[in-house]
Design a protein around this motif. Structure first.
Motif, short mmCIF file in Angstrom:
data_model
loop_
_atom_site.label_atom_id
_atom_site.label_comp_id
_atom_site.label_asym_id
_atom_site.label_seq_id
_atom_site.Cartn_x
_atom_site.Cartn_y
_atom_site.Cartn_z
N LYS A 188 11.43 -11.50 -1.86
CA LYS A 188 12.56 -11.08 -2.67
C LYS A 188 12.80 -9.58 -2.53
O LYS A 188 11.84 -8.79 -2.47
CB LYS A 188 12.31 -11.43 -4.14
N VAL A 189 14.06 -9.19 -2.50
CA VAL A 189 14.41 -7.78 -2.35
C VAL A 189 13.86 -6.95 -3.50
O VAL A 189 13.35 -5.85 -3.30
CB VAL A 189 15.95 -7.62 -2.25
N SER A 190 13.95 -7.50 -4.71
CA SER A 190 13.44 -6.76 -5.88
C SER A 190 11.94 -6.55 -5.79
O SER A 190 11.43 -5.46 -6.12
CB SER A 190 13.78 -7.54 -7.16
N THR A 191 11.21 -7.57 -5.31
CA THR A 191 9.75 -7.45 -5.15
C THR A 191 9.41 -6.43 -4.08
O THR A 191 8.49 -5.61 -4.25
CB THR A 191 9.14 -8.82 -4.79
N LEU A 192 10.14 -6.47 -2.97
CA LEU A 192 9.91 -5.52 -1.88
C LEU A 192 10.16 -4.09 -2.34
O LEU A 192 9.32 -3.20 -2.11
CB LEU A 192 10.82 -5.87 -0.71
N PHE A 193 11.29 -3.86 -3.00
CA PHE A 193 11.62 -2.50 -3.44
C PHE A 193 10.62 -1.99 -4.47
O PHE A 193 10.20 -0.83 -4.43
CB PHE A 193 13.04 -2.50 -4.04
N LYS A 194 10.19 -2.86 -5.38
CA LYS A 194 9.20 -2.47 -6.39
C LYS A 194 7.89 -2.08 -5.73
O LYS A 194 7.23 -1.11 -6.13
CB LYS A 194 9.00 -3.62 -7.37
N THR A 195 7.48 -2.83 -4.71
CA THR A 195 6.24 -2.53 -3.99
C THR A 195 6.32 -1.19 -3.29
O THR A 195 5.39 -0.37 -3.36
CB THR A 195 5.95 -3.63 -2.96
N LEU A 196 7.45 -0.93 -2.63
CA LEU A 196 7.60 0.32 -1.88
C LEU A 196 7.63 1.53 -2.80
O LEU A 196 7.07 2.58 -2.48
CB LEU A 196 8.88 0.27 -1.04
N VAL A 197 8.27 1.40 -3.95
CA VAL A 197 8.43 2.53 -4.87
C VAL A 197 7.13 2.85 -5.60
O VAL A 197 6.78 4.01 -5.80
CB VAL A 197 9.58 2.25 -5.87
N ASN A 198 6.39 1.81 -6.01
CA ASN A 198 5.21 2.01 -6.85
C ASN A 198 3.95 2.36 -6.07
O ASN A 198 2.93 2.71 -6.66
CB ASN A 198 4.94 0.75 -7.68
N THR A 199 3.99 2.26 -4.75
CA THR A 199 2.80 2.58 -3.94
C THR A 199 2.57 4.09 -3.94
O THR A 199 3.50 4.88 -3.89
CB THR A 199 2.98 2.06 -2.51
N LYS A 200 1.29 4.48 -3.99
CA LYS A 200 0.91 5.90 -4.06
C LYS A 200 0.12 6.30 -2.82
O LYS A 200 -0.22 5.48 -1.97
CB LYS A 200 0.07 6.17 -5.32
N ASN A 201 -0.20 7.59 -2.74
CA ASN A 201 -1.09 8.08 -1.68
C ASN A 201 -2.43 7.36 -1.77
O ASN A 201 -2.90 7.04 -2.86
CB ASN A 201 -1.31 9.59 -1.82
N ILE A 202 -3.06 7.15 -0.61
CA ILE A 202 -4.27 6.34 -0.60
C ILE A 202 -5.36 7.00 0.22
O ILE A 202 -5.10 7.63 1.26
CB ILE A 202 -3.96 4.93 -0.04
N CYS A 203 -6.58 6.87 -0.25
CA CYS A 203 -7.75 7.39 0.46
C CYS A 203 -8.14 6.38 1.55
O CYS A 203 -8.26 5.19 1.29
CB CYS A 203 -8.90 7.58 -0.52
N ILE A 204 -8.33 6.87 2.78
CA ILE A 204 -8.64 5.96 3.89
C ILE A 204 -10.02 6.22 4.49
O ILE A 204 -10.32 5.77 5.59
CB ILE A 204 -7.57 6.08 5.00
N SER A 205 -10.87 6.93 3.78
CA SER A 205 -12.20 7.20 4.31
C SER A 205 -13.21 7.24 3.18
O SER A 205 -12.86 7.25 2.00
CB SER A 205 -12.22 8.53 5.06
N ARG A 206 -14.48 7.26 3.56
CA ARG A 206 -15.57 7.46 2.62
C ARG A 206 -16.45 8.59 3.16
O ARG A 206 -16.98 8.49 4.27
CB ARG A 206 -16.41 6.18 2.48
N ARG A 207 -16.53 9.69 2.44
CA ARG A 207 -17.39 10.79 2.87
C ARG A 207 -18.85 10.36 2.84
O ARG A 207 -19.66 10.75 3.67
CB ARG A 207 -17.17 12.00 1.94
N LYS A 208 -19.18 9.52 1.87
CA LYS A 208 -20.54 8.97 1.78
C LYS A 208 -20.77 8.07 2.99
O LYS A 208 -20.07 7.10 3.19
CB LYS A 208 -20.67 8.17 0.49
N LEU A 209 -21.74 8.39 3.82
CA LEU A 209 -21.97 7.66 5.06
C LEU A 209 -22.49 6.26 4.76
O LEU A 209 -23.53 6.10 4.12
CB LEU A 209 -22.95 8.41 5.95
N LEU A 210 -21.77 5.26 5.20
CA LEU A 210 -22.19 3.87 5.05
C LEU A 210 -22.97 3.45 6.29
O LEU A 210 -22.79 4.00 7.37
CB LEU A 210 -20.97 2.97 4.85
N SER A 211 -23.80 2.44 6.12
CA SER A 211 -24.64 2.02 7.23
C SER A 211 -23.89 1.17 8.24
O SER A 211 -24.36 0.97 9.35
CB SER A 211 -25.84 1.23 6.71
#
Length: 465
Positions: A188-211
């Motif tokens: 739905k267009v309303s669902t798509l527009f709501k998703t695009l507008v409400n999305t925020k900046n996102i963290c894409i890494s972890r400084r804490k080293l994972l195994s």
């Protein structure tokens, strides 16, 4: 005909055995590909997501290694692909060397794209079970003195991280969808527009080293790439033209937003279509158990019955498995297709199918059948496989009724109709090949040779599983 479409499904997270949801997604992607292959070349690309903290936790629990667990569950997924006779054209994985090399090279260019990807010291809530960062408004204090979101415990993190600056490119992404550069016809267009507008900046890494994960070295600082971004990169680097994505509704927002950002940031071709499919549910609970030992078992059913059972339902709402009647579905196939081909083969055996004359009504019926290709193409664009199957089955039922109304077995004046009806039926059976499989060739051949004793479908008498 030279156009090649690349069809992707979401990468399977292999920290556990594949479940019925993966089976469902594989089937609808395979049927979609086979319909597309009637007119174009199409590839089906699947794969596995082999990184993340869940692998570490699972490996500790079962006293094994993450690579061993991912390989075992990947083999289980491929076993289901083989059992269902699904032809895949490529296998991509987040643990493949080509994928790791691509990611390391792309992030080595981070200095050129500081406005879109930046480093920042992050502090906030993190949900380990889903490996996502949570906003403050969804975190609550539980009765057992723990902070939770959706009844799952969260932890507080403070670390230097890499972020995608979604806000700076949000307007461009909205313009892309408005210009139909990426089509989402069943969202739905309303669902798509709501998703695009409400999305925020996102963290894409972890400084804490994972195994277990991909390590990035940026300015002598080591990061581990976030597992969800890792998965998106895997198929962003594979077969970069005419992409079609088939994604579940729970992760569709991620593909509509951050996936498109990554493609724009690293100058990769945008997908043509992103389709959303719904969930399978059992007693109003999303099915996510392992294929072994679950409440609703489809493994005993033949492939054609599984395909028709799942693809003949609309993707606009969740499929309640508790309400599916396998015996009725099987009876519909036997009645509309099996009985019709047996009747036609017996009539051809008795009278032959030579054409002598043709009426206007017969010719219109034949022309309408020839337009099925146009209708199917239109429904494919809208991702309505159920409409395609229902239309074809309705046409088979119509022909069956016409045979009964005209009494072709005894009415000599209308025996010429047998030629039209048999050829229309053969054409419809051909269009059902993505569901029925190679059995369609046998059915058509037996029908025109008058082998009326041939049984296209045998009654399985399967009770509700």
């Amino acid at each position: 005909m030279n156009k090649i479409f690349n069809i992707y499904i979401a990468l399977t997270y292999t920290n556990n055995s594949p479940h019925i949801g993966h089976l469902y997604e594989l089937i609808i992607a395979d049927v979609f590909k086979k319909y597309l292959s009637l007119w174009y070349k199409a590839r089906l690309i699947i794969g596995s997501d082999d990184h993340g903290t869940k692998f570490k936790n699972t490996a500790i629990t079962v006293n094994s290694f993450p690579t061993k667990i991912s390989n075992l569950n990947s083999n289980k997924l491929l076993a289901n692909v083989s059992r269902l006779k699904i032809m895949i054209n490529d296998w991509i994985s987040t643990s493949q060397k080509r994928h790791i090399r691509n990611i390391c090279y792309k992030f080595s260019l981070i200095k050129r794209i500081k406005k879109l990807i930046y480093k920042m010291y992050y502090c906030g809530w993190y949900l380990p079970i889903s490996e996502v960062f949570c906003s403050y408004n969804v975190v609550k204090f539980s009765y057992n003195n723990m902070f939770v979101t959706n009844n799952q415990p969260v932890e507080w993190l403070e670390e230097d991280s890499i972020f995608i600056n979604y806000n700076s490119i949000k307007n461009k992404i909205i313009a892309i969808y408005r210009a139909n550069k990426i089509r989402t016809p069943n969202i739905k267009v309303s669902t798509l527009f709501k998703t695009l507008v409400n999305t925020k900046n996102i963290c894409i890494s972890r400084r804490k080293l994972l195994s277990y994960g991909i390590k990035l070295n940026l300015n002598s600082t080591y990061y581990t790439l976030w597992v969800w971004i890792d998965a998106l990169f895997a198929y962003s680097n594979s077969w970069q033209t005419n992409k079609i994505h088939i994604v579940g509704k729970d992760i569709i927002w991620f593909h509509l937003t951050y996936y498109v950002v990554l493609l724009l940031v690293f100058n990769i071709n945008l997908p043509q279509y992103i389709y959303q499919h719904q969930h399978l549910r059992y007693k109003e609970v999303k099915l996510s158990k392992s294929l072994n030992g679950r409440n609703y078992n489809l493994e005993k059913l033949p492939r054609y019955l599984i395909c028709y059972l799942l693809c003949s339902r609309s993707f606009s709402r969740d499929i309640e498995m508790n309400n599916l009647d396998i015996n009725k579905t099987e009876s519909d196939l036997i009645k509309n297709l099996g009985n019709l081909t047996k009747r036609l083969s017996k009539l051809i055996k008795l009278h032959g199918s030579k054409i002598k004359r043709i009426t206007v009504s017969d010719w219109l019926l034949y022309l309408y059948a020839k337009r099925f290709e146009v209708i199917i193409k239109r429904y494919l664009i809208l991702f309505k496989l159920n409409m395609i199957l229902n239309m074809l089955m309705e046409q088979l039922a119509l022909i069956n009724n016409k045979i009964s109304n005209y009494k072709l077995w005894c009415n000599k004046n209308v025996r010429h109709k047998l030629y039209i009806y048999s050829h229309i039926t053969a054409y419809i059976i051909f269009l059902l090949k993505p569901v029925i499989g190679n059995k369609t060739n046998i059915i058509i051949n037996k029908m025109f040779h008058g082998d009326w004793q041939y049984m296209p479908f045998k009654k399985l008498n399967i009770n509700k599983t």
